[in-house]
Write an enzyme that holds these catalytic residues in place. Structure first.
Site, PDB file in Angstrom:
ATOM      1  N   SER A 141       0.808  -1.219   0.000  1.00  0.00           N
ATOM      2  CA  SER A 141       0.000   0.000   0.000  1.00  0.00           C
ATOM      3  C   SER A 141       0.840   1.268   0.000  1.00  0.00           C
ATOM      4  CB  SER A 141      -0.904   0.019   1.237  1.00  0.00           C
ATOM      5  OG  SER A 141      -1.780  -1.072   1.252  1.00  0.00           O
ATOM      6  N   HIS A 229      -7.411   0.025   6.261  1.00  0.00           N
ATOM      7  CA  HIS A 229      -6.976  -1.352   6.497  1.00  0.00           C
ATOM      8  C   HIS A 229      -6.991  -1.718   7.982  1.00  0.00           C
ATOM      9  CE1 HIS A 229      -6.108  -2.384   2.401  1.00  0.00           C
ATOM     10  NE2 HIS A 229      -5.357  -1.313   2.241  1.00  0.00           N
TER      11      HIS A 229
END
Length: 290
Positions: A141, A229
Site C-alpha cells: 500500500s 486497512h
C-alpha cells in the site's frame, strides 16, 4: 446507503476475457497505480493475477469498487515488478501469498458508503476456495499522507531524536548541527540512498511513528489508507524502502510503501486494539519508531 447495501451487491471477477468496455472502465477508474496501456491492463489481468469488483444488479456493467491481487510466493516489497508488463507470470497454483496492491472506489456519489471491508472478506473467501494453499493475505500500500505530515511534525520528531542520531544526520550533510527545514530539504534526494544512510534510517523511523502512533482527534489513524486497512482488522506489518520510485510515490512518501497483513485469526483482536486507540503494528515496525 440503503440501495447500495453490500447485501445487494454481486462480487464478480474481471478478467482479460471480460467485455472490452468493462476493461476500459478498469483503466479509467484505477486510482492507485495508473494503467498506461492495454498491455498494462492485460498484465494486471494475467493468469497470476485476480481482479474482483462489486456490482449492483441495476448497474451490471459499472464496478462500484474493485481490487487488484497478485499471487506470489512471498510478501511483495516493491510495486515495480508487479507493474512490469514484461515480467513472466508466476505460477498461481504454487503461490503462498495474495497481495492486494490496488483498491479503487469508482463512484464519487457513493463516497462515504463503505464497501471495502466486505470486498476484502469476500475476495479472501473466493481466493481460498480457488487456491487453498494460500497462507498469507497482505497488501502493498501507498502512504499518501506521509510527506505532508512530516512537513508539520519534522521539528518535533527531530527534537526527540537521541543526540548521536542527530549528529549522524548532521555529519552526513557535512554540518555540525541540523534543523527541521534543512533535514526536509535533504530528503529530496533520499530515494537515491541505501538503507544505511542516516537520512533513510530517520525517514523509516518517522514513517513507523506516523503509521504506528499518529492519531486523529477521534482516535483513528491519521493516514487514510491505514485507517481503511486497520479498521478492517489488519496490522502494519512491514515498511519497504524504495518500493515506489514513480513521481507519485516520491511525492507522497519519498518512495516508501507499507504491507498491511490480514491475519485471519486476529482480525477481531486488532479491531479491538484500534477501538482502544492502539494501532496494531508488527515488532519490526515498532522497533523502527522514533
Amino acid at each position: 446507503s440503503t440501495w447500495f447495501d453490500v447485501g445487494f451487491l454481486d462480487l464478480r471477477r474481471i478478467s482479460w476475457n471480460s467485455p472490452a468496455s468493462l476493461i476500459e472502465k478498469l483503466i479509467k477508474y484505477e486510482a492507485v497505480h495508473d494503467i498506461h496501456s492495454w498491455a498494462d491492463a492485460k498484465n494486471r489481468l494475467d493468469e497470476d493475477r485476480r481482479c474482483y469488483g462489486f456490482f449492483h444488479p441495476r448497474l451490471p456493467d459499472e464496478p462500484l469498487i474493485f481490487v487488484e491481487v497478485a499471487l506470489l510466493d512471498d510478501m511483495a516489497g516493491s510495486i515495480t515488478p508487479l507493474l512490469d508488463v514484461d515480467a513472466a507470470p508466476a505460477v498461481p497454483g504454487k503461490a503462498s501469498t495474495a497481495i492486494f496492491y490496488s483498491i479503487s472506489n469508482t463512484q464519487a456519489g457513493l463516497r462515504g458508503v463503505s464497501f471495502g471491508d466486505s470486498l476484502i472478506k469476500r475476495v479472501v473467501e473466493t481466493l481460498r476456495a480457488e487456491f487453498p494453499q494460500l497462507k498469507t493475505f497482505a497488501t502493498l500500500s501507498p502512504i499518501p499522507g506521509l510527506r505532508a505530515w512530516l512537513g508539520r511534525n519534522a521539528e518535533a520528531l527531530l527534537a526527540r531524536l537521541p543526540k548521536r542520531a542527530r549528529q549522524a544526520l548532521a555529519a552526513e550533510l557535512g554540518r555540525e548541527t541540523i534543523d527541521a527545514p534543512e533535514l526536509l530539504a535533504a530528503l529530496e534526494d533520499v530515494a537515491s540512498l541505501d538503507e544505511k544512510s542516516a537520512r533513510v534510517r530517520w525517514l523509516l523511523g518517522a514513517a513507523a511513528h506516523y503509521l504506528g502512533q499518529a492519531l486523529t482527534g477521534d482516535g483513528k489513524p491519521v493516514d487514510a489508507v491505514a485507517r481503511f486497512h486497520l479498521g478492517n482488522g489488519a496490522r502494519v506489518e512491514r515498511l519497504n524502502w524504495r518500493a515506489d520510485p514513480s513521481p507519485k510515490g516520491l511525492k507522497q512518501s519519498y518512495g516508501l510503501m507499507v504491507n498491511y497483513l490480514y491475519d485471519l485469526r486476529r482480525l477481531d483482536k486488532y479491531r479491538a486494539m484500534l477501538a482502544q486507540g492502539k494501532l496494531p503494528v508488527s515488532s519490526a515496525v515498532e522497533s523502527l519508531q522514533t
